[in-house]
Motif scaffolding. Sequence first.
Motif, PDB file in Angstrom:
ATOM      1  N   UNK A 135       0.830  -1.203   0.000  1.00 42.90           N
ATOM      2  CA  UNK A 135       0.000   0.000   0.000  1.00 42.90           C
ATOM      3  C   UNK A 135       0.870   1.261   0.000  1.00 42.90           C
ATOM      4  N   UNK A 136       1.915   1.276   0.824  1.00 42.17           N
ATOM      5  CA  UNK A 136       2.830   2.423   0.853  1.00 42.17           C
ATOM      6  C   UNK A 136       3.490   2.607  -0.508  1.00 42.17           C
ATOM      7  N   UNK A 137       3.881   1.495  -1.114  1.00 44.38           N
ATOM      8  CA  UNK A 137       4.499   1.560  -2.438  1.00 44.38           C
ATOM      9  C   UNK A 137       3.511   2.105  -3.467  1.00 44.38           C
ATOM     10  N   UNK A 138       2.266   1.624  -3.438  1.00 44.29           N
ATOM     11  CA  UNK A 138       1.257   2.062  -4.406  1.00 44.29           C
ATOM     12  C   UNK A 138       0.947   3.550  -4.253  1.00 44.29           C
ATOM     13  N   UNK A 139       0.849   4.017  -3.026  1.00 43.33           N
ATOM     14  CA  UNK A 139       0.590   5.444  -2.796  1.00 43.33           C
ATOM     15  C   UNK A 139       1.761   6.273  -3.313  1.00 43.33           C
ATOM     16  N   UNK A 140       2.973   5.845  -2.999  1.00 42.75           N
ATOM     17  CA  UNK A 140       4.155   6.566  -3.469  1.00 42.75           C
ATOM     18  C   UNK A 140       4.249   6.540  -4.990  1.00 42.75           C
ATOM     19  N   UNK A 141       3.976   5.402  -5.590  1.00 38.99           N
ATOM     20  CA  UNK A 141       4.055   5.276  -7.046  1.00 38.99           C
ATOM     21  C   UNK A 141       3.019   6.171  -7.719  1.00 38.99           C
ATOM     22  N   UNK A 142       1.830   6.251  -7.138  1.00 37.58           N
ATOM     23  CA  UNK A 142       0.783   7.120  -7.685  1.00 37.58           C
ATOM     24  C   UNK A 142       1.225   8.578  -7.617  1.00 37.58           C
ATOM     25  N   UNK A 143       1.745   9.000  -6.471  1.00 38.64           N
ATOM     26  CA  UNK A 143       2.268  10.359  -6.322  1.00 38.64           C
ATOM     27  C   UNK A 143       3.393  10.609  -7.321  1.00 38.64           C
ATOM     28  N   UNK A 144       4.263   9.633  -7.474  1.00 43.61           N
ATOM     29  CA  UNK A 144       5.407   9.706  -8.386  1.00 43.61           C
ATOM     30  C   UNK A 144       4.939   9.953  -9.825  1.00 43.61           C
ATOM     31  N   UNK A 145       4.008   9.129 -10.284  1.00 42.46           N
ATOM     32  CA  UNK A 145       3.512   9.249 -11.665  1.00 42.46           C
ATOM     33  C   UNK A 145       2.798  10.582 -11.866  1.00 42.46           C
TER      34      UNK A 145
END
Length: 180
Positions: A135-145
Amino acid sequence: MNPPSISTAVPGTVLPPHPASAVPAPAPVRRAFALWMIAVTAGAFETVLAVGGMAADGSGSAGEIGVGLTIRLTVFTLAGWCAGCMRRGHGWARLALALGLGIGGTASMVTEPLRRLADGASVGALLSDIGALDLAFAVSRTLHVLAVLTAVILMFLPAANAYFTSARRSRTSADLCTER
């Protein structure tokens, strides 16, 4: 106007201010720079999570992790440097960011989730199987993109285009984005 700088190459030589800094960057360029820094930070955070996950489950050898870290550190360093050059009005840096990270980098970040969806996985099924790390990775990846895509758009707004044109005209061909 910035004060003259002293060159370290030829002692006692006073150089004029950096040509691209003569005109301050407009808001879209400053915001794009901030978003590129957010993207780099998110990428570093994702790397920490990925390495932590690999170490915890034993899925990566020290060599594989080392190679991955070296590649990512190089990309993060170049992205930060290009973003700084872009902020100073260097059009080549704007293109490198847009093509290299805006297109290539974004494609590498979304390929796996899109492949899973194309293979028939539902968003609900993907979300039901994730833990706190995922979940932390997905949130960060979404912010990143989102940071990357927004930065690319901002770099090509009319005010940004005018800034890059003005900076190009006021710079010598030998100026490759060096700090003075």
